[in-house]
Scaffold this motif. Structure first.
Motif, PDB file in Angstrom:
ATOM      1  N   MET A 103      16.274   9.626   6.829  1.00 40.27           N
ATOM      2  CA  MET A 103      14.852  10.491   6.238  1.00 40.27           C
ATOM      3  C   MET A 103      13.781  11.020   6.938  1.00 40.27           C
ATOM      4  O   MET A 103      13.321  11.988   6.612  1.00 40.27           O
ATOM      5  CB  MET A 103      14.427   9.532   5.259  1.00 40.27           C
ATOM      6  CG  MET A 103      15.257   8.760   4.174  1.00 40.27           C
ATOM      7  SD  MET A 103      16.178  10.122   3.358  1.00 40.27           S
ATOM      8  CE  MET A 103      14.982  10.879   2.335  1.00 40.27           C
ATOM      9  N   LYS A 104      13.498  10.322   8.046  1.00 38.39           N
ATOM     10  CA  LYS A 104      12.447  10.710   8.842  1.00 38.39           C
ATOM     11  C   LYS A 104      12.941  11.919   9.682  1.00 38.39           C
ATOM     12  O   LYS A 104      12.165  13.030  10.043  1.00 38.39           O
ATOM     13  CB  LYS A 104      12.096   9.871   9.864  1.00 38.39           C
ATOM     14  CG  LYS A 104      10.940   9.999  10.789  1.00 38.39           C
ATOM     15  CD  LYS A 104       9.675  10.270   9.987  1.00 38.39           C
ATOM     16  CE  LYS A 104       8.360  10.420  10.776  1.00 38.39           C
ATOM     17  NZ  LYS A 104       7.017  10.841  10.121  1.00 38.39           N
ATOM     18  N   TYR A 106       0.881  -1.278  -0.155  1.00 41.34           N
ATOM     19  CA  TYR A 106      -0.158   0.070  -0.042  1.00 41.34           C
ATOM     20  C   TYR A 106       0.755   1.133   0.005  1.00 41.34           C
ATOM     21  O   TYR A 106       0.498   2.320   0.533  1.00 41.34           O
ATOM     22  CB  TYR A 106      -0.890   0.063   1.148  1.00 41.34           C
ATOM     23  CG  TYR A 106      -2.010  -1.313   1.226  1.00 41.34           C
ATOM     24  CD1 TYR A 106      -2.822  -1.099   0.257  1.00 41.34           C
ATOM     25  CD2 TYR A 106      -1.861  -2.281   2.264  1.00 41.34           C
ATOM     26  CE1 TYR A 106      -3.787  -2.101   0.174  1.00 41.34           C
ATOM     27  CE2 TYR A 106      -2.801  -3.267   1.929  1.00 41.34           C
ATOM     28  CZ  TYR A 106      -3.871  -3.356   1.227  1.00 41.34           C
ATOM     29  OH  TYR A 106      -4.615  -4.292   1.144  1.00 41.34           O
ATOM     30  N   ASN A 107       2.264   1.170  -0.512  1.00 40.11           N
ATOM     31  CA  ASN A 107       2.922   2.188  -0.514  1.00 40.11           C
ATOM     32  C   ASN A 107       3.368   2.846   0.667  1.00 40.11           C
ATOM     33  O   ASN A 107       3.555   3.964   0.907  1.00 40.11           O
ATOM     34  CB  ASN A 107       2.494   3.343  -1.551  1.00 40.11           C
ATOM     35  CG  ASN A 107       2.394   3.143  -2.987  1.00 40.11           C
ATOM     36  OD1 ASN A 107       3.212   2.072  -3.492  1.00 40.11           O
ATOM     37  ND2 ASN A 107       1.383   3.762  -3.917  1.00 40.11           N
ATOM     38  N   ILE A 108       3.133   2.090   1.784  1.00 37.73           N
ATOM     39  CA  ILE A 108       3.627   2.412   3.116  1.00 37.73           C
ATOM     40  C   ILE A 108       4.819   1.947   3.460  1.00 37.73           C
ATOM     41  O   ILE A 108       5.449   0.823   3.009  1.00 37.73           O
ATOM     42  CB  ILE A 108       2.910   1.593   4.195  1.00 37.73           C
ATOM     43  CG1 ILE A 108       1.261   2.055   4.093  1.00 37.73           C
ATOM     44  CG2 ILE A 108       3.193   2.235   5.520  1.00 37.73           C
ATOM     45  CD1 ILE A 108       0.250   1.260   4.846  1.00 37.73           C
ATOM     46  N   MET A 126      13.996   3.316  17.778  1.00 39.64           N
ATOM     47  CA  MET A 126      12.765   3.422  16.678  1.00 39.64           C
ATOM     48  C   MET A 126      11.882   2.350  17.213  1.00 39.64           C
ATOM     49  O   MET A 126      10.623   2.405  16.756  1.00 39.64           O
ATOM     50  CB  MET A 126      13.576   3.065  15.201  1.00 39.64           C
ATOM     51  CG  MET A 126      14.491   3.946  14.620  1.00 39.64           C
ATOM     52  SD  MET A 126      15.003   3.415  13.021  1.00 39.64           S
ATOM     53  CE  MET A 126      13.568   3.486  12.042  1.00 39.64           C
ATOM     54  N   ILE A 127      12.126   1.323  18.094  1.00 45.28           N
ATOM     55  CA  ILE A 127      11.149   0.406  18.380  1.00 45.28           C
ATOM     56  C   ILE A 127      10.060   1.052  19.035  1.00 45.28           C
ATOM     57  O   ILE A 127      10.088   1.649  20.327  1.00 45.28           O
ATOM     58  CB  ILE A 127      11.806  -0.715  19.129  1.00 45.28           C
ATOM     59  CG1 ILE A 127      12.947  -1.262  18.545  1.00 45.28           C
ATOM     60  CG2 ILE A 127      10.701  -1.745  19.683  1.00 45.28           C
ATOM     61  CD1 ILE A 127      13.836  -2.505  19.164  1.00 45.28           C
ATOM     62  N   GLY A 128       8.845   0.810  18.463  1.00 47.33           N
ATOM     63  CA  GLY A 128       7.547   1.311  19.105  1.00 47.33           C
ATOM     64  C   GLY A 128       7.569   2.931  19.246  1.00 47.33           C
ATOM     65  O   GLY A 128       6.666   3.386  20.091  1.00 47.33           O
ATOM     66  N   ASN A 129       8.443   3.485  18.493  1.00 47.36           N
ATOM     67  CA  ASN A 129       8.270   4.879  18.497  1.00 47.36           C
ATOM     68  C   ASN A 129       7.274   5.551  17.456  1.00 47.36           C
ATOM     69  O   ASN A 129       7.667   5.473  16.428  1.00 47.36           O
ATOM     70  CB  ASN A 129       9.857   5.433  18.151  1.00 47.36           C
ATOM     71  CG  ASN A 129      10.037   7.022  18.414  1.00 47.36           C
ATOM     72  OD1 ASN A 129       8.986   7.788  18.739  1.00 47.36           O
ATOM     73  ND2 ASN A 129      11.335   7.309  19.045  1.00 47.36           N
ATOM     74  N   PRO A 130       6.391   6.284  17.812  1.00 49.70           N
ATOM     75  CA  PRO A 130       5.401   6.796  16.884  1.00 49.70           C
ATOM     76  C   PRO A 130       5.937   7.938  15.849  1.00 49.70           C
ATOM     77  O   PRO A 130       5.503   8.001  14.947  1.00 49.70           O
ATOM     78  CB  PRO A 130       4.256   7.284  17.706  1.00 49.70           C
ATOM     79  CG  PRO A 130       4.905   7.565  19.161  1.00 49.70           C
ATOM     80  CD  PRO A 130       6.104   6.574  19.372  1.00 49.70           C
ATOM     81  N   TYR A 161       8.620   7.682  14.240  1.00 56.76           N
ATOM     82  CA  TYR A 161       9.056   6.975  13.000  1.00 56.76           C
ATOM     83  C   TYR A 161       7.763   6.156  12.284  1.00 56.76           C
ATOM     84  O   TYR A 161       7.965   5.469  11.490  1.00 56.76           O
ATOM     85  CB  TYR A 161      10.076   5.938  13.394  1.00 56.76           C
ATOM     86  CG  TYR A 161      11.324   6.755  13.752  1.00 56.76           C
ATOM     87  CD1 TYR A 161      12.052   7.261  13.003  1.00 56.76           C
ATOM     88  CD2 TYR A 161      11.584   6.332  15.255  1.00 56.76           C
ATOM     89  CE1 TYR A 161      13.150   7.855  13.578  1.00 56.76           C
ATOM     90  CE2 TYR A 161      12.679   7.244  15.771  1.00 56.76           C
ATOM     91  CZ  TYR A 161      13.580   7.989  15.038  1.00 56.76           C
ATOM     92  OH  TYR A 161      14.633   8.519  15.471  1.00 56.76           O
ATOM     93  N   GLY A 162       6.580   6.614  12.819  1.00 56.22           N
ATOM     94  CA  GLY A 162       5.656   6.117  11.962  1.00 56.22           C
ATOM     95  C   GLY A 162       5.223   4.530  11.654  1.00 56.22           C
ATOM     96  O   GLY A 162       5.506   3.720  12.864  1.00 56.22           O
ATOM     97  N   TRP A 163       4.982   4.324  10.428  1.00 57.16           N
ATOM     98  CA  TRP A 163       4.713   2.648  10.258  1.00 57.16           C
ATOM     99  C   TRP A 163       6.008   1.786  10.608  1.00 57.16           C
ATOM    100  O   TRP A 163       5.876   0.720  11.034  1.00 57.16           O
ATOM    101  CB  TRP A 163       4.230   2.457   8.838  1.00 57.16           C
ATOM    102  CG  TRP A 163       2.556   2.961   8.651  1.00 57.16           C
ATOM    103  CD1 TRP A 163       2.530   4.249   7.845  1.00 57.16           C
ATOM    104  CD2 TRP A 163       1.655   2.468   8.735  1.00 57.16           C
ATOM    105  NE1 TRP A 163       1.105   4.268   7.996  1.00 57.16           N
ATOM    106  CE2 TRP A 163       0.488   3.134   8.393  1.00 57.16           C
ATOM    107  CE3 TRP A 163       1.363   1.021   9.443  1.00 57.16           C
ATOM    108  CZ2 TRP A 163      -0.850   2.898   8.222  1.00 57.16           C
ATOM    109  CZ3 TRP A 163      -0.078   0.582   9.379  1.00 57.16           C
ATOM    110  CH2 TRP A 163      -1.110   1.482   8.883  1.00 57.16           C
TER     111      TRP A 163
END
Length: 457
Positions: A282-283, A237-239, A331-335, A337-339
């Motif tokens: 990139m984030k 889904y381009n995610i 990054m683990i479980g960090n909102p 960094y999104g998906w």
């Protein structure tokens, strides 16, 4: 039971997402690449291939790269401190002469092994050979990045066999990117080089028995499942959730890799760690760079043919997975960094990293509980059914879809054997494979002895 149900749900969602996309593409020819071969706007690519003690195969490997079909590319072979006649074979075969003039050099900002000399072929002007002190595979790639002159580079494993049109296939998404969309890395499907397909015609091939070995068949099933679920499913889904590119062959945007300092030379992490750093960078830069996966086969690699080789490979893979995830644990479980932080990394931790521990623990508890007569029989049957559904039946569904999707005409005998092997996975191959992967986890924790194998290999 809860863990198995969640894992089955995650696998099923990713599998269905991949199937829907590939069904839509099945009757549409997305891969007419001829127009790209002479396209002046096709991004130029530097092919980087480190070699070490490869005197018997290096000429063949380089010859395959020289046969690549693409508009504009250069080939950079990095001789990583070979102790045999690898360098001499290259010099004799390709008429190498030292480059006296100033060579292209990028300041990556990371210390690399000392470069002894840089050569250019007098036969193939786009072939460059770097002779350097030994520093390891990642260090050699960093040297190649420094010496490359094009905006994209491709890292190629020493044992990788590229398709002739691999560059055209993997660079097409870069050319097709929408305005404002940036492709920072791209990977694609990797097939087995051991006979290509274990049921391919072996007429005149003396290794037909080996090509039909159960070990090779099960690895074929694994590769197809990874292609559908961990590859296509995560980009459906381009995610932006893809966590890896293949170490066999992957293309990266050079300036983005240089911004994060290139590859870490720590041998305990692999290409996954680089991809995770790219996502993170990139984030943090508030950029929308994507890492994508294409469904078309782009290369093949030789897989283990003995249980001993498989044990070393799977322990090494799992050790690098654990170390890569630990390196980027923020990054683990960090909102933020999104998906990637909320879905993709937790998926790899729960299913890929801890899956072997959960599966083996479940089997041990079931067997010991039934022997001690302290567990409910119905509960045992439910768990056993879930284990089979989680392993064998999912693999069978994947292989049936692969047979339907493939351009190759399978016989009824071949389909039957593939189905039987897939259905039997839970009862022999998967438990043994899980033990190998747990061995890698124990090595990370310091409780296991690493394979006594020369690091240079």
């Amino acid at each position: 039971m809860i863990y198995l149900i969640l894992a089955i749900m995650m696998f099923s969602v990713l599998f269905i997402a991949a199937v829907r996309m590939l069904i839509r593409q099945r009757d549409v020819n997305f891969f007419e690449y001829d127009e790209m071969l002479n396209e002046e706007l096709a991004p130029a690519v530097s092919l980087l291939m480190p070699v070490h003690n490869s005197e018997n195969v290096v000429v063949d490997r380089v010859g395959r790269l020289l046969d690549t079909q693409y508009a504009l590319y250069e080939i950079i072979i990095i001789n990583d401190g070979s102790e045999d006649s690898t360098m001499q074979r290259l010099m004799d075969e390709y008429d190498l002469l030292p480059i006296q003039s100033k060579v292209h050099y990028s300041a990556l900002g990371r210390e690399t092994g000392q470069i002894r000399a840089v050569y250019r072929s007098m036969i193939h002007s786009h072939l460059i050979v770097i002779d350097k002190e030994y520093g390891g595979h990642m260090d050699s790639l960093n040297v190649g990045i420094n010496m490359s002159q094009y905006p994209y580079f491709a890292s190629i494993g020493q044992a990788t066999v590229l398709e002739r049109d691999a560059l055209v296939k993997i660079m097409k998404p870069v050319m097709d990117a929408l305005p404002g969309e940036e492709i920072v890395a791209c990977s694609g499907r990797v097939d087995m080089a051991n006979g290509k397909c274990p049921y391919a015609s072996t007429q005149g091939n003396t290794s037909s028995e080996r090509a039909l070995s159960p070990l090779l068949v099960m690895q074929t099933i694994e590769y197809v499942r990874a292609f559908l679920i961990s590859g296509i499913g995560l980009v459906r889904y381009n995610i932006n959730m893809l966590l890896f590119t293949s170490q066999a062959f992957g293309v990266f945007k050079k300036n983005r890799v240089m911004e994060i300092g290139g590859y870490k030379t720590n041998t305990q992490v692999g290409h996954m760690e680089l991809v995770m750093r790219l996502h993170k960078h990139m984030k943090q830069m508030n950029e929308h760079g994507r890492i994508i996966y294409i469904p078309d086969p782009i290369c093949s690699v030789k897989v283990p043919e003995t249980w001993g080789q498989l044990r070393k490979q799977r322990a090494d893979w799992h050790r690098k997975l654990a170390n890569s995830l630990w390196e980027q644990r923020s990054m683990i479980g960090n909102p933020y960094y999104g998906w990637m932080g909320m879905v993709s990394i937790p998926y790899f931790i729960l299913v890929e990293l801890m899956g072997p521990v959960m599966e083996i623990s479940t089997l041990i508890l079931l067997i010991s509980g039934m022997w001690l007569q302290v567990v409910d029989v119905k509960l045992c049957l439910i768990l056993a059914l879930l284990l089979v559904l989680y392993g064998s039946l999912l693999s069978a569904c994947v292989m049936m879809f692969e047979v339907w999707l493939s351009r190759r005409a399978y016989t009824f005998r071949e389909v039957t054997r593939l189905l039987l092997y897939a259905c039997s996975e839970t009862f022999w191959f998967r438990p043994v494979n899980n033990v190998f992967r747990i061995r890698g986890l124990l090595q990370v924790a310091g409780y296991g002895k690493k394979d006594s194998r020369n690091e240079k290999e």
